[in-house]
Enzyme design. Structure first.
Site, PDB file in Angstrom:
ATOM      1  N   ASP A 148       1.035  -1.319  -0.120  1.00 10.90           N
ATOM      2  CA  ASP A 148       0.237   0.288   0.144  1.00 10.90           C
ATOM      3  C   ASP A 148       0.950   1.525  -0.158  1.00 10.90           C
ATOM      4  O   ASP A 148       0.648   2.127   0.743  1.00 10.90           O
ATOM      5  CB  ASP A 148      -0.310   0.203   1.113  1.00 10.90           C
ATOM      6  CG  ASP A 148      -2.497   0.763   1.351  1.00 10.90           C
ATOM      7  OD1 ASP A 148      -2.470   0.978  -0.400  1.00 10.90           O
ATOM      8  OD2 ASP A 148      -2.449   1.398   1.863  1.00 10.90           O
ATOM      9  N   LYS A 150       2.050   4.420  -1.201  1.00 13.52           N
ATOM     10  CA  LYS A 150       1.373   6.156  -1.411  1.00 13.52           C
ATOM     11  C   LYS A 150       1.610   6.992  -0.948  1.00 13.52           C
ATOM     12  O   LYS A 150       2.702   6.412   0.375  1.00 13.52           O
ATOM     13  CB  LYS A 150      -0.025   5.681  -1.151  1.00 13.52           C
ATOM     14  CG  LYS A 150      -0.897   5.321  -0.133  1.00 13.52           C
ATOM     15  CD  LYS A 150      -2.464   5.571  -0.061  1.00 13.52           C
ATOM     16  CE  LYS A 150      -2.410   5.204   1.395  1.00 13.52           C
ATOM     17  NZ  LYS A 150      -4.161   4.655   1.794  1.00 13.52           N
ATOM     18  N   ASN A 153       1.361   7.503   2.661  1.00 12.82           N
ATOM     19  CA  ASN A 153       1.209   6.630   3.817  1.00 12.82           C
ATOM     20  C   ASN A 153       3.332   6.859   3.747  1.00 12.82           C
ATOM     21  O   ASN A 153       4.674   5.617   3.863  1.00 12.82           O
ATOM     22  CB  ASN A 153       1.689   5.141   3.247  1.00 12.82           C
ATOM     23  CG  ASN A 153       0.329   4.599   3.869  1.00 12.82           C
ATOM     24  OD1 ASN A 153      -0.014   5.363   4.562  1.00 12.82           O
ATOM     25  ND2 ASN A 153      -0.219   3.381   3.261  1.00 12.82           N
ATOM     26  N   ASP A 166       2.056   2.411   7.857  1.00 16.53           N
ATOM     27  CA  ASP A 166       1.571   1.528   7.492  1.00 16.53           C
ATOM     28  C   ASP A 166       1.830   0.499   7.212  1.00 16.53           C
ATOM     29  O   ASP A 166       1.255   0.371   5.487  1.00 16.53           O
ATOM     30  CB  ASP A 166       0.793   2.641   6.538  1.00 16.53           C
ATOM     31  CG  ASP A 166      -1.121   2.304   6.577  1.00 16.53           C
ATOM     32  OD1 ASP A 166      -0.650   1.344   7.998  1.00 16.53           O
ATOM     33  OD2 ASP A 166      -1.507   2.562   6.050  1.00 16.53           O
ATOM     34  N   THR A 188      -4.603   1.365  -2.884  1.00 18.95           N
ATOM     35  CA  THR A 188      -5.897   1.928  -2.801  1.00 18.95           C
ATOM     36  C   THR A 188      -5.680   2.805  -4.561  1.00 18.95           C
ATOM     37  O   THR A 188      -4.441   1.817  -5.207  1.00 18.95           O
ATOM     38  CB  THR A 188      -4.335   3.734  -2.118  1.00 18.95           C
ATOM     39  OG1 THR A 188      -4.176   3.068  -1.296  1.00 18.95           O
ATOM     40  CG2 THR A 188      -5.322   4.545  -2.509  1.00 18.95           C
TER      41      THR A 188
HETATM   42  P1  ATP Z   1      -5.012   3.884   6.408  1.00 13.60           P
HETATM   43  O1  ATP Z   1      -6.261   3.951   7.240  1.00 13.60           O
HETATM   44  O2  ATP Z   1      -5.079   5.398   5.899  1.00 13.60           O
HETATM   45  O3  ATP Z   1      -4.630   3.006   6.273  1.00 13.60           O
HETATM   46  P2  ATP Z   1      -3.817   3.530   9.156  1.00 13.60           P
HETATM   47  O4  ATP Z   1      -5.605   3.365  10.004  1.00 13.60           O
HETATM   48  O5  ATP Z   1      -3.303   2.583   9.159  1.00 13.60           O
HETATM   49  O6  ATP Z   1      -3.997   4.472   7.986  1.00 13.60           O
HETATM   50  P3  ATP Z   1      -2.189   5.339   9.361  1.00 13.60           P
HETATM   51  O7  ATP Z   1      -1.539   5.082   8.531  1.00 13.60           O
HETATM   52  O8  ATP Z   1      -0.046   4.217   9.706  1.00 13.60           O
HETATM   53  O9  ATP Z   1      -3.146   4.701   9.803  1.00 13.60           O
HETATM   54  O10 ATP Z   1      -1.936   6.409   9.850  1.00 13.60           O
HETATM   55  C1  ATP Z   1      -2.566   7.894   9.976  1.00 13.60           C
HETATM   56  C2  ATP Z   1      -1.943   9.186  10.461  1.00 13.60           C
HETATM   57  O11 ATP Z   1      -1.234   9.566  10.604  1.00 13.60           O
HETATM   58  C3  ATP Z   1      -0.599   8.630   8.948  1.00 13.60           C
HETATM   59  O12 ATP Z   1      -0.971   9.270   7.437  1.00 13.60           O
HETATM   60  C4  ATP Z   1       0.413  10.191   9.199  1.00 13.60           C
HETATM   61  O13 ATP Z   1      -0.239  12.004   8.882  1.00 13.60           O
HETATM   62  C5  ATP Z   1       0.098   9.902  10.802  1.00 13.60           C
HETATM   63  N1  ATP Z   1       1.391   9.240  11.453  1.00 13.60           N
HETATM   64  C6  ATP Z   1       1.515   8.060  11.418  1.00 13.60           C
HETATM   65  N2  ATP Z   1       2.306   7.740  11.806  1.00 13.60           N
HETATM   66  C7  ATP Z   1       3.013   8.433  11.706  1.00 13.60           C
HETATM   67  C8  ATP Z   1       4.293   9.138  13.239  1.00 13.60           C
HETATM   68  N3  ATP Z   1       4.780   7.885  13.522  1.00 13.60           N
HETATM   69  N4  ATP Z   1       4.596  10.130  12.761  1.00 13.60           N
HETATM   70  C9  ATP Z   1       3.907  11.433  13.339  1.00 13.60           C
HETATM   71  N5  ATP Z   1       2.851  10.728  12.318  1.00 13.60           N
HETATM   72  C10 ATP Z   1       2.207  10.047  11.596  1.00 13.60           C
END
Ligand code: ATP
Length: 270
Positions: A148, A150, A153, A166, A188
Site C-alpha cells: 500500500d 502511496k 504513507n 503503515d 489504493t
Molecule cells: P489507513 O486507514 O490510511 O490505512 P492507518 O489507520 O493505518 O491509516 P496510518 O496510515 O499508520 O494509519 O497513520 C495515519 C496518519 O497518522 C498518517 O498518514 C500520518 O499522517 C500520521 N502518522 C502515522 N504515523 C506517524 C508517526 N510515526 N509520526 C507522525 N505522524 C504519523
C-alpha cells in the site's frame, strides 16, 4: 490478540484522559480508517513518540484482526532509517485499545508537501525516490512486501528525509500460495499495479515497484499518472499502462518512469 501484552500500571485510555501508561497524549497527528495517531511524550524520559491507538472492538467488528497482527509483526521486524520504527506495543488495562508506540516523524505526509507546494525539482525528487527504493528494497530483502505504498504513507522527518509507514497491508513469505505468488487484492486504486487487478496472483516486489513508479511520477509532476472519477475507467487505464509522461521532464526521468510503469511485471524494472 496474542502479540499484544498488557503493560503493568497502564491507565485506561478514555476520551477525556491524557495519559496512557507512561505516555502523555497530545494532539492528533493523523487518522486512518481504524486508528487515531496521537503525539505522545514519555513522562519519564521526556522523549516524543507517535502512538497509534486502535480500538479492539472496531477491529473485531471489521474482521481485520489478522491485518493488525500483520502490521505489528512486520513493524517489529523492520529496522531501517527510512522506515518508521515501532518501539513497543501494549494493550490498555481493560484491553479495549491497542497502542503502538512509534518513532515520531515531524514533517508530515509527502502527500501534503506535494499538495501544498506542488511538484519537486528532479534533484529533490531523486533524493526522496532513492530513499524510498532503499527502504522498499530492504523490506523485500526481509521477505516483506508493503502493498500500500502511496504519498500518504510516506512521512518526512525534520531534515526532509522519508520514513515509510503503515504496514497494515504488508505480506510475509507465509502469505505466498503454492504458486509462489500473492493473491490478496489490496492497495489504493490509483497506486495499484495492473497484475493485482488481473486477479491471477502477483509478485509482491514487482507490485510495490509499480506503486513506487506512481509515487515518482507524482513527485516530479505534482499529479497522479492514473486518474479517473470512474473506477472501472481508472482500472482500464492502469491495466493498459496508459500514461502520459510530461515532456518537460528530463529524458532520464521519463525513461525511468516508463520502465517502472510497464504493465507487464515480467519486463518491469526490478
Ligand atoms: P489507513 O486507514 O490510511 O490505512 P492507518 O489507520 O493505518 O491509516 P496510518 O496510515 O499508520 O494509519 O497513520 C495515519 C496518519 O497518522 C498518517 O498518514 C500520518 O499522517 C500520521 N502518522 C502515522 N504515523 C506517524 C508517526 N510515526 N509520526 C507522525 N505522524 C504519523
Amino acid at each position: 490478540m496474542h502479540t499484544v501484552v498488557a503493560e503493568k500500571g497502564i491507565r485506561e485510555y478514555s476520551k477525556k484522559g491524557i495519559r496512557v501508561g507512561k505516555y502523555e497524549l497530545g494532539k492528533t497527528l493523523g487518522e486512518g480508517n481504524f486508528s487515531k495517531v496521537k503525539f505522545a511524550t514519555d513522562v519519564q524520559s521526556g522523549q516524543s513518540f507517535a502512538i497509534k491507538i486502535l480500538d479492539r472492538k472496531r477491529i473485531t467488528d471489521l474482521n481485520i484482526t489478522d491485518q493488525i497482527i500483520r502490521e505489528i509483526e512486520t513493524s517489529k521486524i523492520l529496522k531501517h532509517p527510512h522506515i518508521v520504527k515501532l518501539h513497543k506495543v501494549f494493550a490498555s488495562n481493560c484491553k479495549t485499545k491497542i497502542c503502538m508506540v512509534l518513532e515520531y516523524v515531524t514533517g508530515g505526509e509527502l502527500f501534503y508537501k506535494i499538495k501544498q507546494g506542488g511538484r519537486l525539482t528532479e534533484t529533490e525528487g531523486r533524493k526522496l525516490f532513492q530513499q524510498l527504493i532503499d527502504g522498499v528494497s530492504y523490506c523485500h530483502k526481509q521477505g516483506i512486501f508493503h502493498r500500500d505504498l502511496k504519498l500518504e504513507n510516506i512521512l518526512l522527518d525534520s531534515t526532509g528525509n522519508i520514513k515509510i509507514c503503515d504496514f497494515g497491508f504488508s505480506a510475509l513469505p507465509q502469505h505466498f500460495r503454492s504458486d509462489g505468488l500473492l493473491h490478496t487484492a489490496c492497495g489504493t486504486p490509483n497506486y495499484v499495479a495492473p497484475e493485482i487487478l488481473a486477479n491471477k496472483g502477483y509478485d509482491g516486489a514487482a507490485a510495490d515497484i509499480w506503486s513506487c513508479g506512481v509515487i515518482l511520477f507524482a513527485i516530479l509532476s505534482g499529479y497522479l499518472p492514473f486518474l479517473d472519477r470512474n473506477l472501472a475507467a481508472l482500472y482500464q487505464k492502469i491495466y493498459k499502462g496508459k500514461v502520459e509522461i510530461p515532456e518537460w521532464l528530463s529524458p532520464g526521468a521519463r525513461a525511468l518512469i516508463r520502465r517502472i510503469l510497464d504493465p507487464s511485471p515480467a519486463t518491469r524494472i526490478n
